[in-house]
Design a protein around this motif. Structure first.
Motif, PDB file in Angstrom:
ATOM      1  N   ALA A  53      10.389  -1.050  -5.722  1.00  0.00           N
ATOM      2  CA  ALA A  53      11.175  -1.377  -4.616  1.00  0.00           C
ATOM      3  C   ALA A  53      10.523  -1.868  -3.664  1.00  0.00           C
ATOM      4  CB  ALA A  53      12.154  -0.337  -4.641  1.00  0.00           C
ATOM      5  N   PHE A  54       8.618  -0.872  -3.080  1.00  0.00           N
ATOM      6  CA  PHE A  54       8.086  -1.330  -2.103  1.00  0.00           C
ATOM      7  C   PHE A  54       7.319  -2.644  -2.700  1.00  0.00           C
ATOM      8  CE2 PHE A  54       8.208   2.671   0.411  1.00  0.00           C
ATOM      9  CZ  PHE A  54       9.474   2.466   0.664  1.00  0.00           C
ATOM     10  N   SER A  55       6.661  -2.810  -3.612  1.00  0.00           N
ATOM     11  CA  SER A  55       6.385  -3.758  -4.210  1.00  0.00           C
ATOM     12  C   SER A  55       7.172  -4.973  -4.348  1.00  0.00           C
ATOM     13  CB  SER A  55       5.901  -3.730  -5.836  1.00  0.00           C
ATOM     14  OG  SER A  55       4.678  -2.406  -6.038  1.00  0.00           O
ATOM     15  N   VAL A  56       8.367  -4.926  -4.449  1.00  0.00           N
ATOM     16  CA  VAL A  56       9.039  -6.386  -3.958  1.00  0.00           C
ATOM     17  C   VAL A  56       9.221  -6.629  -2.757  1.00  0.00           C
ATOM     18  CG1 VAL A  56      11.454  -7.306  -4.788  1.00  0.00           C
ATOM     19  CG2 VAL A  56      10.245  -5.525  -6.475  1.00  0.00           C
ATOM     20  N   SER A  57       9.520  -5.534  -2.141  1.00  0.00           N
ATOM     21  CA  SER A  57       9.847  -5.756  -0.323  1.00  0.00           C
ATOM     22  C   SER A  57       8.727  -5.917  -0.280  1.00  0.00           C
ATOM     23  CB  SER A  57       9.599  -4.477   0.498  1.00  0.00           C
ATOM     24  OG  SER A  57       9.781  -4.767   1.477  1.00  0.00           O
ATOM     25  N   ALA A  58       7.127  -5.963  -0.684  1.00  0.00           N
ATOM     26  CA  ALA A  58       6.101  -6.747  -0.105  1.00  0.00           C
ATOM     27  C   ALA A  58       6.102  -8.251  -0.122  1.00  0.00           C
ATOM     28  CB  ALA A  58       4.747  -5.877  -0.384  1.00  0.00           C
ATOM     29  N   LEU A  71      16.043  -0.547  -7.642  1.00  0.00           N
ATOM     30  CA  LEU A  71      15.046  -1.002  -9.014  1.00  0.00           C
ATOM     31  C   LEU A  71      14.138   0.785  -8.338  1.00  0.00           C
ATOM     32  CD1 LEU A  71      13.800  -4.019  -6.939  1.00  0.00           C
ATOM     33  CD2 LEU A  71      15.027  -3.384  -8.950  1.00  0.00           C
ATOM     34  N   GLN A  72      14.738   2.020  -7.706  1.00  0.00           N
ATOM     35  CA  GLN A  72      13.974   3.052  -6.956  1.00  0.00           C
ATOM     36  C   GLN A  72      14.294   4.097  -8.510  1.00  0.00           C
ATOM     37  OE1 GLN A  72      14.648   4.293  -3.463  1.00  0.00           O
ATOM     38  NE2 GLN A  72      14.867   2.822  -2.442  1.00  0.00           N
ATOM     39  N   VAL A  73      15.534   3.692  -8.883  1.00  0.00           N
ATOM     40  CA  VAL A  73      16.352   4.162 -10.271  1.00  0.00           C
ATOM     41  C   VAL A  73      15.302   4.348 -11.186  1.00  0.00           C
ATOM     42  CG1 VAL A  73      18.150   4.519 -11.954  1.00  0.00           C
ATOM     43  CG2 VAL A  73      18.279   4.599  -8.542  1.00  0.00           C
ATOM     44  N   ALA A 129       0.844  -1.250  -0.115  1.00  0.00           N
ATOM     45  CA  ALA A 129      -0.031   0.014   0.001  1.00  0.00           C
ATOM     46  C   ALA A 129       0.621   1.012   0.172  1.00  0.00           C
ATOM     47  CB  ALA A 129      -0.558  -0.092   1.236  1.00  0.00           C
ATOM     48  N   LEU A 130       1.850   1.187   1.082  1.00  0.00           N
ATOM     49  CA  LEU A 130       3.029   2.539   1.011  1.00  0.00           C
ATOM     50  C   LEU A 130       3.441   2.593  -0.082  1.00  0.00           C
ATOM     51  CD1 LEU A 130       4.830   2.045   4.174  1.00  0.00           C
ATOM     52  CD2 LEU A 130       3.095   3.482   3.734  1.00  0.00           C
TER      53      LEU A 130
END
Length: 374
Positions: free
Chosen positions: A341-346, A332-334, A265-266
């Motif tokens: 990046a946060f989707s992969v973190s999830a 990933l952010q670049v 969500a973030l």
């Protein structure tokens, strides 16, 4: 480092360097500390942290600042590595969950003070010097406060190093320093590594996330972090009660799984109040399971291997949080921003919880068995 002009991928790379160094020396160092005692390592870590903090305060060179920041991070990691073995050494099974929970709660209380000072001091310096609160001189003023706090903490560190609890946890030949139950260690360290990667992809960039997506300055960011730290310090104290009510294993696994939808969500939310609430819920859920996960490890392995497992957990978590996680997230952010990046973190949060439940879903710890009988 953002104030010094580094991009997010470079910041991620530098954040990973202390974990790389820890990977090379962590387990041999931990085994040696188990054999000769923790005193020299506690004092050495405190001295190095103070020296690096002084360098960050006084030196303006980008290269030296980066090296000093990496050295400070490594010194702090060394002190953290020794924390779990010490707690395991001085506690019994009946009090271990409470002690680990109290320790984590106090850590968050300290983080609360740090977040407030880290936000207020640069803002105050900016007003006095008529510069941006995100400028290097304003940020460096916070390093002055950090140095003072380290100096204040040194007498307590020296006192801790003098206590009887600093004796070696066990006496064993040098040839057995790294002799452990690899199967058990591997089972418990695997979900920890995956969780560390998930957290590293997110945690190392929360300040930049708030600054870059919502345009916040260090002051408001510090207030947000401080409120989160205060809530976490209180909620963490409930870990023993939650563990008894739902079971340690189930609480650990489900809490990790819950991190996945929250971080996802973030990745896409664009409203600051909603983002802050989600950040708080994620922080509370993941830190509620923290001390329970540490206790699970202490009871899962042989008593003679507890100190080395606790150290291995910190090392593996450090590799994920401070190594692989920020490195991958920065890259990933670049390419795809915080959404990617946060989707992969999830995804990694989901994997960590599923793996833990698959491996240990039916495991009953000795303390849980005694409580159910009582």
């Amino acid at each position: 480092m953002s104030a010094l002009g580094f991009s997010n991928d470079v910041i991620g790379l530098f954040n990973s360097l202390p974990a790389v160094a820890l990977l090379l020396v962590g387990i041999p160092f931990a085994a040696l500390a188990d054999r000769i005692g923790y005193r020299v390592f506690l004092l050495g870590g405190g001295a190095v942290a103070l020296l690096a903090s002084v360098v960050l305060t006084l030196v303006g060179s980008r290269l030296i600042a980066v090296l000093a920041a990496g050295t400070l991070a490594l010194a702090v990691i060394v002190l953290q590595v020794l924390g779990s073995p010490l707690l395991a050494q001085v506690s019994g099974e009946n009090e271990r969950v409470t002690l680990f929970s109290l320790n984590q709660s106090l850590s968050w209380a300290a983080a609360l003070v740090g977040d407030v000072l880290g936000g207020v001091i640069p803002e105050a310096t900016a007003r006095v010097t008529h510069t941006s609160s995100a400028s290097a001189p304003a940020i460096r003023s916070a390093f002055v406060a950090m140095t003072i706090l380290i100096v204040v903490s040194l007498p307590f560190l020296v006192g801790l190093a003098r206590t009887a609890g600093m004796r070696p946890a066990a006496a064993f030949p040098v040839r057995e320093l790294l002799k452990i139950d690899l199967a058990r260690f591997g089972r418990i360290l695997l979900p920890g590594l995956v969780l560390g990667i998930a957290a590293g992809m997110y945690l190392n960039f929360t300040q930049l996330y708030l600054a870059q997506r919502f345009g916040l300055t260090p002051g408001p960011i510090g207030v947000i972090f401080a409120a989160g730290a205060a809530l976490t310090a209180i909620v963490t104290l409930a870990a023993p009660t939650v563990g008894r009510r739902f079971g340690i294993t189930r609480t650990v696994g489900i809490s990790q799984v819950l991190g996945a939808p929250l971080v996802l969500a973030l990745a896409f939310v664009m409203l600051l109040p909603v983002a802050v609430v989600i950040m708080y819920v994620r922080q509370l859920a993941l830190n509620l399971q923290g001390p329970l996960g540490q206790v699970f490890g202490m009871e899962y392995v042989d008593a003679r291997e507890r100190a080395r497992l606790a150290t291995a957990q910190v090392v593996v978590s450090g590799i994920g949080v401070g190594g692989i996680g920020p490195l991958v997230s920065g890259l990933l952010q670049v390419r795809g921003g915080y959404q990617l990046a946060f989707s992969v973190s999830a995804l990694f949060y989901l994997l960590s919880g599923v793996i833990f439940l698959m491996l240990f879903g039916r495991t009953r710890l000795p303390s849980e068995t005694r409580e159910s009988r009582g």
